[in-house]
Design an enzyme around this catalytic site. Sequence first.
Site, mmCIF file in Angstrom:
data_model
loop_
_atom_site.group_PDB
_atom_site.id
_atom_site.type_symbol
_atom_site.label_atom_id
_atom_site.label_comp_id
_atom_site.label_asym_id
_atom_site.label_seq_id
_atom_site.Cartn_x
_atom_site.Cartn_y
_atom_site.Cartn_z
ATOM 1 N N GLY A 35 92.581 20.019 61.726
ATOM 2 C CA GLY A 35 91.714 18.922 61.305
ATOM 3 C C GLY A 35 90.431 19.414 60.657
ATOM 4 O O GLY A 35 90.309 20.579 60.288
ATOM 5 N N LEU A 37 89.323 18.494 57.711
ATOM 6 C CA LEU A 37 89.993 18.980 56.497
ATOM 7 C C LEU A 37 89.027 19.284 55.363
ATOM 8 O O LEU A 37 87.981 18.645 55.234
ATOM 9 C CB LEU A 37 91.014 17.935 56.038
ATOM 10 C CG LEU A 37 92.072 17.595 57.084
ATOM 11 C CD1 LEU A 37 93.010 16.528 56.531
ATOM 12 C CD2 LEU A 37 92.870 18.818 57.504
ATOM 13 N N HIS A 38 89.409 20.253 54.568
ATOM 14 C CA HIS A 38 88.634 20.618 53.381
ATOM 15 C C HIS A 38 89.609 20.859 52.234
ATOM 16 O O HIS A 38 90.842 20.715 52.394
ATOM 17 C CB HIS A 38 87.761 21.842 53.665
ATOM 18 C CG HIS A 38 88.507 22.997 54.240
ATOM 19 N ND1 HIS A 38 89.491 23.665 53.555
ATOM 20 C CD2 HIS A 38 88.433 23.594 55.458
ATOM 21 C CE1 HIS A 38 89.965 24.638 54.296
ATOM 22 N NE2 HIS A 38 89.361 24.614 55.474
ATOM 23 N N HIS A 41 92.873 22.888 52.821
ATOM 24 C CA HIS A 41 93.990 22.152 53.419
ATOM 25 C C HIS A 41 94.641 21.249 52.370
ATOM 26 O O HIS A 41 95.868 21.147 52.294
ATOM 27 C CB HIS A 41 93.502 21.242 54.552
ATOM 28 C CG HIS A 41 92.875 21.953 55.711
ATOM 29 N ND1 HIS A 41 91.544 21.826 56.027
ATOM 30 C CD2 HIS A 41 93.398 22.786 56.641
ATOM 31 C CE1 HIS A 41 91.276 22.537 57.112
ATOM 32 N NE2 HIS A 41 92.389 23.135 57.510
ATOM 33 N N GLY A 151 98.380 29.080 54.912
ATOM 34 C CA GLY A 151 97.376 29.553 53.962
ATOM 35 C C GLY A 151 97.215 31.067 54.026
ATOM 36 O O GLY A 151 97.149 31.646 55.117
ATOM 37 N N LYS A 153 94.628 32.628 53.461
ATOM 38 C CA LYS A 153 93.342 32.973 54.067
ATOM 39 C C LYS A 153 93.552 33.634 55.432
ATOM 40 O O LYS A 153 92.859 34.574 55.790
ATOM 41 C CB LYS A 153 92.486 31.711 54.247
ATOM 42 C CG LYS A 153 91.171 31.992 54.949
ATOM 43 C CD LYS A 153 90.353 30.735 55.106
ATOM 44 C CE LYS A 153 90.807 29.848 56.232
ATOM 45 N NZ LYS A 153 90.200 30.153 57.531
ATOM 46 N N SER A 190 86.867 25.338 58.041
ATOM 47 C CA SER A 190 86.199 24.268 58.797
ATOM 48 C C SER A 190 84.956 24.808 59.488
ATOM 49 O O SER A 190 83.954 24.111 59.636
ATOM 50 C CB SER A 190 87.165 23.690 59.830
ATOM 51 O OG SER A 190 88.385 23.329 59.215
HETATM 52 P P1 AMP Z 1 93.252 25.395 60.146
HETATM 53 O O1 AMP Z 1 92.995 23.930 60.172
HETATM 54 O O2 AMP Z 1 92.013 26.203 59.923
HETATM 55 O O3 AMP Z 1 94.082 25.862 61.301
HETATM 56 O O4 AMP Z 1 94.133 25.672 58.843
HETATM 57 C C1 AMP Z 1 95.355 25.013 58.623
HETATM 58 C C2 AMP Z 1 96.087 25.699 57.494
HETATM 59 O O5 AMP Z 1 95.297 25.644 56.309
HETATM 60 C C3 AMP Z 1 96.361 27.197 57.781
HETATM 61 O O6 AMP Z 1 97.634 27.546 57.305
HETATM 62 C C4 AMP Z 1 95.255 27.864 57.001
HETATM 63 O O7 AMP Z 1 95.587 29.196 56.613
HETATM 64 C C5 AMP Z 1 95.142 26.949 55.787
HETATM 65 N N1 AMP Z 1 93.824 27.098 55.169
HETATM 66 C C6 AMP Z 1 92.631 27.051 55.797
HETATM 67 N N2 AMP Z 1 91.630 27.313 54.923
HETATM 68 C C7 AMP Z 1 92.210 27.532 53.725
HETATM 69 C C8 AMP Z 1 91.712 27.861 52.414
HETATM 70 N N3 AMP Z 1 90.406 28.021 52.196
HETATM 71 N N4 AMP Z 1 92.600 28.020 51.411
HETATM 72 C C9 AMP Z 1 93.929 27.840 51.637
HETATM 73 N N5 AMP Z 1 94.473 27.553 52.828
HETATM 74 C C10 AMP Z 1 93.615 27.391 53.883
#
Ligand code: AMP
Length: 274
Positions: A35, A37-38, A41, A151, A153, A190
């Site tokens: 969550g 989100l940016h 995501h 991602g 990242k 996030s």
């Molecule tokens: P999170 O909500 O941080 O667990 O991320 C969810 C998914 O989004 C994971 O697969 C992350 O690697 C991907 N993600 C997070 N930040 C980025 C970003 N800046 N660019 C691309 N994918 C991302």
Amino acid sequence: MVERPLWVRSPARMRARVRQWRARGQRVGFVPTMGYLHAGHLALLLRARKDAPRVVASVFVNPLQFGPGEDFATYPRDRARDRRLLGEAGVDLVFAPEARHFLPEDQAARVSVPELDGILEGRARPGHFTGVATIVTKLLHAVEPDVLWLGQKDAQQVAVLRRMIEDLGFPVEVRVGPTVRDPDGLALSSRNARLSPAERAQARLLHLALRAGRARLRAGAPGPASVERAMQRVLAEATLGRVDYARLVDARTFDTPRRLEGPLVLAVAVRFPS
Ligand code: AMP
């Protein structure tokens, strides 16, 4: 009127819906998130949408992947905004399980990839990847997608989940989306929202360090150590933080590569106090 996308809490309801799509021959892509989100995501969701007619996202702040002293309680959350963004992104279903049901206190089972657990992010955050692998296993059982979107990242997370899926025979394909960055190069995250202005200014050094490492590599570095030194020199300027690691590793094993070829990953992490 039915609100779109539909938010589903129960794994059984989730599975039933996805099975209907699959029975009609529709492929299903899945983007797990915590969550808040940016655009990173959203870029993954867009890729998933282009790839398959159905897209499921999950929103679950996974307590298992936070260590005892970490920020589970203060991890940023904004359900209303997530709801709006997931609607705009054209997601079909959102799986948002309730922690007390999805992850009962007496759940004893864990999934881990020990080989990747004790290095870099795994070493800096003991238990983190076991928490990730365990919850992604449960999410995959609930959603049963054709494609899992991750991602780049979080490159070590990609390596851990690829190995888990490969070694344990999960019937899902893994696809990886590129890192989305702010204009100054910092990867969107996030947690960036919690950096102080001074820390945020220094955080751009992470990307500069990666670029310095890549330049050194392309210029014909004799070995990983010289690439790592180039990154460390840049990160030394991040005086407000503590460097967790600055390494050049093999993309599959996260070990030091014997030769500078094949898929490699430059990985840096700096811990800021905020
Ligand atoms: P999170 O909500 O941080 O667990 O991320 C969810 C998914 O989004 C994971 O697969 C992350 O690697 C991907 N993600 C997070 N930040 C980025 C970003 N800046 N660019 C691309 N994918 C991302």
